[in-house]
Scaffold this active site. Structure first.
Site, short mmCIF file in Angstrom:
data_model
loop_
_atom_site.label_atom_id
_atom_site.label_comp_id
_atom_site.label_asym_id
_atom_site.label_seq_id
_atom_site.Cartn_x
_atom_site.Cartn_y
_atom_site.Cartn_z
N GLU A 224 0.77 -1.20 -0.03
CA GLU A 224 0.13 0.04 0.01
C GLU A 224 0.91 1.28 -0.25
O GLU A 224 1.88 1.55 0.90
CB GLU A 224 -0.88 -0.06 1.17
CG GLU A 224 -1.94 0.98 1.12
CD GLU A 224 -2.45 1.48 2.56
OE1 GLU A 224 -2.55 0.85 3.34
OE2 GLU A 224 -2.02 2.88 2.67
N CYS A 261 -2.54 7.73 5.19
CA CYS A 261 -2.89 7.48 3.85
C CYS A 261 -3.95 7.71 3.17
O CYS A 261 -4.21 7.80 2.25
CB CYS A 261 -2.38 5.87 3.52
SG CYS A 261 -3.25 4.75 4.65
#
Lengths: 494, 494
Positions: A224, A261
């Site tokens: 990720e 994020c």
């Protein structure tokens, strides 16, 4: 610190089979034991985390709870057994394609997994976080590459996890910690390791993904990486609840000093939105927040300066980033605005993620073709968000939602992307560079599937079938059964 | 042949959204239309295939039927909708991890897919084969890189497929053919292409997998490469039905001149099995069979000579490979035997796949630790097979089955791996180098999952949800629902 990588890899390899063979209740109990142990050591662990990351106590206590509950959710997932995707085809001598044998298929663990921990979630995406929980739930031993940003927390958490697993009877080698980039890469390259996962930057994620793909026997790698999480608010939404949107935006941008994020990096607003003051005053109320570590603080200061120095950037709230003598930084939110035209002109400067409490308002004409612009502006994202009016509908809105679906793994309505719920339907992943592999999620119970592969047994006697595939079904798992005598139903009626 | 790759890629990209949006019945009808069209043109297509591949008419007619039925199975899969994996979490203000929003998740098509066709199944793994059927069923436009071994068949089949899709109202660009390795690589590198699939050799598959992984935005690549499919027969099985095993073995080795990815390359037998004569006489009855093309014939002849020239190799039935003036080859089965010790000594020579009608008996002592030897001998395989006695049980057999599960995607009992059934539970894939990606299958309805990725909608109004996620569920697909008020059940009781 010295570490014997060969011993660690040998132990993980040796644990793989017996850990894979643990019965659901035993494996689930082990996950619950880890959750209990984390909570029992919460005071100590949260204290270390505050010191090493600068994150606040309420946030860290909440994150530790989430981490423990996540382990319990996976314990439920293991016991329920649907994740095994058991399929049984009855033997059928009259099948439309000729004799069909008895075939039974389910998912088995891949083997040892290396997880690269993140800096920004010292519990939930670190030693005992979602990657570890889902890999252990799948039945895979974990080698955890600790993040250098919280070394003592990593060491203590790893002790807590390993002790809890050992206490629950799991084999030695089920969970081990390594430190240092070099050690992580060596583990990722080792033939005994069968999958990798990662949360971090695009350059580091790309480097590791390339290493995984270039091995003599390539392995799946779930990284990720980066995301700017665009948000779009319509005039109707602003008319209905502009102040709520302004406040929610600033909260989402500034929480954990923007080091998330899913932080909204861009908020698209029509000209004349009138939210400048509400946003500026909300931002002014945010107290300084320490950044995670000196490297991130320095990187954020540089990125902020570049954005503030870009032509056409209008400051809504300047905020600040102060670097102290020890290199640690404290930041307050910086909110700027640009026209859509400026964003297009300065795309190479402005579109890159700013990891910290900075976000950009993008002002556009009422008739801007946003749906057509999204593919020109954005690569893949973890999230995209739409704020629309309560009864707003129509082609432009539908077209925007459609294109956001193509560019993100999660599309939100009238909410904010930070604060990811851990649930069965959650999707945390998206097209490159949000993740290296957008067919999976790193949050939610579906994350377990990353560490499994299918195996089919054909014509096996009941005695030699693994428990989930036996007709007697001793584990009581869901079995999807295709009986004999079925034909191709729909096609034959067409 | 000239081909305008830019036009082909533009057309595939342009078709992606409208093809993805086709309703289940429309997409299913299109798949059935392709199946009908293949069958309507069977005489012509089988005639071309016989000429271009040397495969026999019954085999090719059966393969065309399989190809058509496969398309109908996927039509059923599309209408049933379980493949969408719809998950709905009800909003829950009291969820154990804090307020849980309404989250709904399903799988969406990746976008244009490039499929590299195989040589050895001119229908079932070629233009209209399983990769095409599963990608179209998923809602992805297909660019098909035809195999050079059957160019005219590829061209005609592609016309039949494209015409049937157009006749069923699918957008232009839904299915297109390209030819030549260079064109295939260019398509695989293009940013508009979102996934690749392949059936062929290890070197070619590795090259393409590396290209897919090295793109600026990497994409998933599903390659089915090489497999030697070991078979193990116990003394009890031989005592019960040695003649049946010998005959089945030769049939499985020699069908389609052994040019099958699931051909049993090794049959492990205890010393004193006494099957030499049965195997030799069955092999002697097999008529010469043309190999697929001159390149494969030449490669097989060379490989066969190397094996026959290896020290310790005992010939059971020599067979032959004759190369004709036009380069085409005709082969009869070659069966040899080695001791287990020879196999270990000459592993670098003997373990490589021989693509053709050659197989090796491996003779071992009654007490050979086969389960321990498998990891030393074999990398990943598509299949592994055990022939045991009817009431045989015990640790050695269980240990062997266990290790075979770790090395193969399908484990068979008392059967033969060739002739893969197309069913919901089938697994055709396995650890590297059997496939590049062992978490998927290229045969069976589960193959559709390769071309999908998850997207979640959070807090979306019913009007803006895609049909499968709507509460009203207009398509009637299975929806897995997590109601509000649920807690973490199992963990809290532990």
């Amino acid at each position: 610190m010295t570490q014997d990588l060969e011993a660690i890899l040998t132990a993980a390899d040796a644990a793989a089979r017996s850990f894979a063979d643990t019965e659901p209740h035993a494996r689930a109990k082990a996950l619950v034991a880890v959750a209990d142990a984390l909570e029992a050591n919460a005071d100590e662990l949260v204290g270390i985390a505050m010191d090493e990351t600068g994150l606040g106590e309420p946030r860290l206590r909440g994150e530790l709870t989430r981490t423990a509950v996540q382990l319990r959710l996976f314990a439920d997932t293991v016991v329920a057994g649907a994740y095994l995707d058991v399929r049984i085809d009855a033997a059928d001598p009259g099948f439309v394609l000729g004799v069909r044998p008895d075939v039974r298929r389910y998912l088995v663990p891949l083997g040892p997994v290396v997880n690269f921990a993140a800096s920004n979630f010292p519990f939930a995406f670190s030693v005992a976080g979602g990657d570890t929980a889902s890999a252990l739930a799948a039945g895979c031993p974990v080698i955890l590459k600790g993040h250098s940003g919280h070394p003592e927390l990593s060491r203590r958490t790893a002790e807590v996890v390993a002790d809890a697993l050992a206490g629950a009877g799991m084999p030695a080698g089920t969970f081990q910690l390594v430190t240092g980039q070099e050690a992580g890469v060596a583990v990722l390259k080792d033939a005994r390791v069968k999958a990798g996962s990662f949360t971090g930057s695009i350059p580091a994620g790309r480097m590791l993904a390339d290493i995984a793909a270039a091995r003599p026997a390539p392995i799946p790698f779930f990284g990720e990486l980066g995301s700017v999480n665009p948000v779009f608010a319509t005039q109707a939404a602003i008319d209905e609840r502009g102040a709520v949107i302004a406040a929610g935006y600033v909260t989402s941008v500034s929480g954990s000093a923007g080091q998330l994020c899913t932080k909204p990096g861009f908020l698209f607003l029509p000209y004349g939105h009138g939210l400048d003051e509400a946003i500026a005053s909300a931002a002014a109320e945010v107290a300084p927040h320490r950044m995670l570590n000196p490297r991130i603080a320095a990187g954020y200061r540089q990125r902020r300066e570049v954005i503030l120095g870009t032509q056409g950037v209008r400051v809504i709230h300047a905020g600040d980033i102060e670097i102290h003598g020890d290199g640690q930084g404290s930041a307050t939110p910086t909110i700027v605005a640009v026209s859509l035209e400026t964003l297009l002109d300065e795309r190479d400067t402005l579109l890159e993620e700013a990891f910290g409490p900075l976000s950009i308002l993008v002002e556009h004409g009422a008739d801007a073709a946003l749906a057509e612009l999204v593919p020109q502006l954005f690569e893949g994202n973890l999230t995209a968000t739409v704020h629309a009016g309560g009864d707003e509908a129509g082609g432009a809105l539908e077209a925007l939602v459609r294109v956001l679906t193509e560019h993100a793994g999660r599309v939100l309505f009238d909410g904010w992307p930070t604060g990811v719920a851990v649930t069965p339907a959650m999707q945390h992943g998206g097209p490159w560079p949000a993740t290296t592999n957008d067919s999976s999620t790193s949050v939610g119970t579906a994350a377990i599937t990353r560490f499994l592969r299918p195996v089919a047994y054909q014509g096996a006697p009941e005695a030699l079938l693994p428990a989930p595939l036996k007709t007697a079904n001793p584990w009581g798992v869901p079995q999807s059964f295709s009986p004999a005598g079925e034909s191709v139903h729909w096609g034959s009626k067409a």
